[in-house]
Design an enzyme around this catalytic site. Structure first.
Site, PDB file in Angstrom:
ATOM      1  N   SER A  15       5.436 -17.882 -41.270  1.00  0.00           N
ATOM      2  CA  SER A  15       6.074 -17.298 -39.910  1.00  0.00           C
ATOM      3  C   SER A  15       7.360 -17.288 -40.274  1.00  0.00           C
ATOM      4  CB  SER A  15       5.472 -18.246 -38.823  1.00  0.00           C
ATOM      5  OG  SER A  15       6.102 -19.484 -38.772  1.00  0.00           O
ATOM      6  N   ASP A  73      10.876 -11.611 -29.399  1.00  0.00           N
ATOM      7  CA  ASP A  73      10.949 -10.311 -30.043  1.00  0.00           C
ATOM      8  C   ASP A  73      10.874  -9.104 -29.140  1.00  0.00           C
ATOM      9  OD1 ASP A  73      10.460 -11.499 -32.552  1.00  0.00           O
ATOM     10  OD2 ASP A  73       8.411 -11.593 -32.396  1.00  0.00           O
ATOM     11  N   PRO A 192       1.694 -15.646 -53.449  1.00  0.00           N
ATOM     12  CA  PRO A 192       1.496 -15.963 -52.324  1.00  0.00           C
ATOM     13  C   PRO A 192       1.030 -14.652 -51.323  1.00  0.00           C
ATOM     14  CG  PRO A 192       3.373 -17.098 -52.763  1.00  0.00           C
ATOM     15  CD  PRO A 192       2.973 -16.318 -53.995  1.00  0.00           C
ATOM     16  N   CYS A 388      23.765 -18.312 -15.372  1.00  0.00           N
ATOM     17  CA  CYS A 388      22.802 -18.787 -14.527  1.00  0.00           C
ATOM     18  C   CYS A 388      23.317 -20.336 -14.066  1.00  0.00           C
ATOM     19  CB  CYS A 388      21.493 -18.746 -15.181  1.00  0.00           C
ATOM     20  SG  CYS A 388      19.986 -18.620 -14.110  1.00  0.00           S
ATOM     21  N   HIS A 519      20.953 -13.006 -15.917  1.00  0.00           N
ATOM     22  CA  HIS A 519      21.304 -13.058 -17.164  1.00  0.00           C
ATOM     23  C   HIS A 519      21.611 -11.802 -17.968  1.00  0.00           C
ATOM     24  CE1 HIS A 519      19.561 -17.155 -17.717  1.00  0.00           C
ATOM     25  NE2 HIS A 519      18.899 -17.061 -16.963  1.00  0.00           N
ATOM     26  N   GLU A 521      22.717 -11.237 -20.420  1.00  0.00           N
ATOM     27  CA  GLU A 521      22.428 -11.033 -21.919  1.00  0.00           C
ATOM     28  C   GLU A 521      21.163 -10.355 -22.167  1.00  0.00           C
ATOM     29  OE1 GLU A 521      22.583 -13.737 -20.300  1.00  0.00           O
ATOM     30  OE2 GLU A 521      20.897 -15.358 -20.931  1.00  0.00           O
TER      31      GLU A 521
HETATM   32  N1  GLN Z   1      17.768 -24.456 -13.467  1.00  0.00           N
HETATM   33  C1  GLN Z   1      18.408 -23.343 -12.687  1.00  0.00           C
HETATM   34  C2  GLN Z   1      17.467 -22.882 -11.931  1.00  0.00           C
HETATM   35  O1  GLN Z   1      16.543 -23.013 -11.937  1.00  0.00           O
HETATM   36  C3  GLN Z   1      19.059 -22.346 -13.669  1.00  0.00           C
HETATM   37  C4  GLN Z   1      17.911 -21.526 -14.632  1.00  0.00           C
HETATM   38  C5  GLN Z   1      18.542 -20.699 -15.741  1.00  0.00           C
HETATM   39  O2  GLN Z   1      19.670 -21.184 -16.036  1.00  0.00           O
HETATM   40  N2  GLN Z   1      17.807 -19.665 -16.217  1.00  0.00           N
HETATM   41  O3  GLN Z   1      18.082 -22.081 -10.761  1.00  0.00           O
END
Ligand code: GLN
Length: 536
Positions: A15, A73, A192, A388, A519, A521
């Site tokens: 993997s 992924d 392999p 977050c 998020h 990202e």
């Molecule tokens: N632990 C925090 C929450 O549950 C932040 C979660 C996170 O950073 N994705 O709100």
């Protein structure tokens, strides 16, 4: 389903050799030939989704617009294809078995004996059909997780075999295998991979293409040898050496004519050839010289003696996209939050960075270290981005130091605090009381309204955005007025004004101090970097 083409991608030898990136790159080069692609991932584990797994165990949990928590992924697929992928494109053994077992309990099989074959294999094929129908794509590339020879992915390979039997001209198999170069021997070994081909053969499946992953390119001699031993044409063995930048892979594949080979096997005529934007983007990475140093203060990256950056893969990629688009050479350093708890003197090292980022996280370990780091960068005017948990802890830090509430905290860590500035919304309290943990966080895409004249509004250039979430806790609405009085700006809020989505400090008091409850990202892509990371 009749005209649709399927490429199954299966791993050989071991993997971690880059199947996900291979699927993404194959998707990219075929899309560049004018086809519509549908990328799917199958994970053989029994978890119904990836949301309940420890990041050290599993790496990053990627979140789709729909809120499905899935494998990282899927993030690569979205980044390479430049599209958001629907939840139908992901399945785990847990999802498939749960569906079949629930249906059996509801007498959904009319009293039949429900064996894995055909009931599980047909359920897998039903899910593949559902995703391909929804996509209206020409070609699906479907990654079967794990490695050929493992018990857990056999039923998926069996389903793929059945599909090939039904549509012999429309299904092909790609084996992504590893060719080691043992240090002492100094020669690349094909054996392999030969065994991996035989293992696949024992399932009734033969690879049409072998992607030969290795430290170095495959030479002609080994290509011939592997072709002869595995019964695969030499032109269908593709050399895939390690690269510095994963976005080069589609370009490397095309050097070996992979899209022509794939289209030939699928009996499709190419409509165009256009990788120009992609090539330009990759050139941008090569040309960037001026360094930008970003420190990530987190906690999930140490496992034994190894650094597990996989946990933050979307954050890393998003920073890469932003740096390249600003013609900067990115260097990321991993700073363990716990270190700042033990020795406050080490905080000074943060001054050496162009920016500090605190990513998402859960639980108590390292929290005080993160808060100390945030306090230092806020007061030293070092650019800060909090994602977050990184936003929530910036709010906690501000409450403690600027609002004068030393006991302020998130109730995730201290439920007794008199100043619970980060707290659970009522619906989340119920989930925790009921021990209802799976897929119950605030997940997936939600809209936010931006406030005019803020850093966020300037970066996005629009008034309303949609971003992906994965958290339980929120900025406590009870304290908002107090924060605003002391200068904090909530520049993004849910449309009903109830939830705080973006927090920032005025640009007159700090060059860049911003946190997002979501998020960003997850939505950054190499051709369209995220506006927040890209703006400074
Ligand atoms: N632990 C925090 C929450 O549950 C932040 C979660 C996170 O950073 N994705 O709100």
């Amino acid at each position: 389903m009749k005209k649709h083409k399927y490429i199954f991608v299966i791993g050989g030898v071991m993997s971690g050799v880059g199947k996900g990136v291979t699927v993404s790159a194959v998707g990219k080069i075929l899309a560049a030939r004018g086809f519509k692609l549908n990328l799917m991932k199958i994970d053989p584990y029994l978890n119904v989704d990836a949301g309940t797994m420890n990041p050290i165990e599993h790496g990053e949990v990627f979140v789709l617009d729909s809120g499905l928590e899935c494998d990282q992924d899927m993030g690569n697929y979205e980044r390479f294809l430049g599209e958001s992928i629907p939840p139908e494109n992901y399945m785990t053994s847990g999802m498939v078995y749960k569906y079949v077992i629930d249906k059996e309990r509801a007498l959904g099989y009319g009293g039949k004996c429900v064996d894995p074959v055909p009931y599980i294999s047909e359920e897998i094929l039903r899910r593949i059909k559902r995703a391909t129908d929804r996509s209206r794509a020409d070609i699906s590339v479907i990654e079967i997780g794990g490695t050929a020879g493992e018990y857990q992915n056999m039923i998926f390979i069996e389903a793929a075999r059945i599909l090939k039997l039904r549509y012999p001209d429309n299904v092909i198999f790609v084996l992504v295998s590893f060719l080691p170069i043992p240090h002492k021997v100094g020669e690349m070994k094909t054996k392999p991979t030969q065994y991996a081909v035989r293992t696949l053969n024992s399932y009734g499946v033969h690879p049409d293409i072998i992607i030969a992953r290795s430290d170095r390119p495959l030479d002609a001699k080994r290509k011939e040898k592997l072709a002869f031993a595995s019964n695969v044409r030499p032109a269908s063995i593709i050399s895939a050496p390690d690269v510095d930048n994963i976005y080069e892979i589609p370009i490397n594949f095309e050097k070996d004519g992979l899209s022509d080979t794939l289209l030939g096997l699928l009996k499709l005529k190419a409509r165009q050839r256009n990788l120009n934007d992609w090539r330009k983007m990759v050139e941008g990475y090569k040309k960037a010289v001026e360094p930008v140093r970003i420190g990530i203060v987190g906690k999930y990256f140490k496992t034994g003696d190894y650094v597990l950056a996989d946990v933050y893969i979307s954050v890393i990629e998003a920073l890469k996209h932003a740096a390249a688009s600003l013609a900067k050479r990115l260097s990321i350093e991993w700073l363990d939050a716990v270190d700042y708890e033990e020795s406050a003197g080490r905080l000074e090292e943060l001054a050496a960075y162009d920016g500090i980022l605190v990513p998402g996280g859960f639980g108590g370990r390292g929290v005080e270290g993160k808060i100390k780091a945030i306090s230092f960068v806020r007061q030293s005017l070092i650019p800060y981005l909090g994602l977050c948990y990184g936003m929530q802890l910036a709010v906690v830090e501000y409450a403690r130091e600027a609002l004068g509430w030393p006991d302020a905290h998130t109730t995730e860590i201290n439920a007794e605090s008199k100043h619970p500035v980060i707290d659970l919304m009522p619906e989340q309290k119920k989930n925790l009381q009921d021990k209802n943990y799976g897929a119950t966080m605030r997940l997936g895409a939600y809209p936010a309204k931006l406030r005019k004249g803020t850093i966020a509004a300037a970066a996005y250039g629009v008034q309303r955005v949609s971003e992906r979430h994965r958290h339980r806790y929120e900025v406590n609405p009870l304290h908002i007025a107090k924060f605003e009085e002391k200068g904090m700006i909530f520049s993004g809020r849910s449309p009903d004004g109830r939830l705080m989505e973006i927090m920032e400090l005025p640009s007159e008091t700090h060059p860049f101090f911003l946190g997002t409850q979501f998020h960003p990202e997850f939505k950054s892509r190499p051709l369209t970097p995220h506006p927040l990371a890209n703006s400074h």
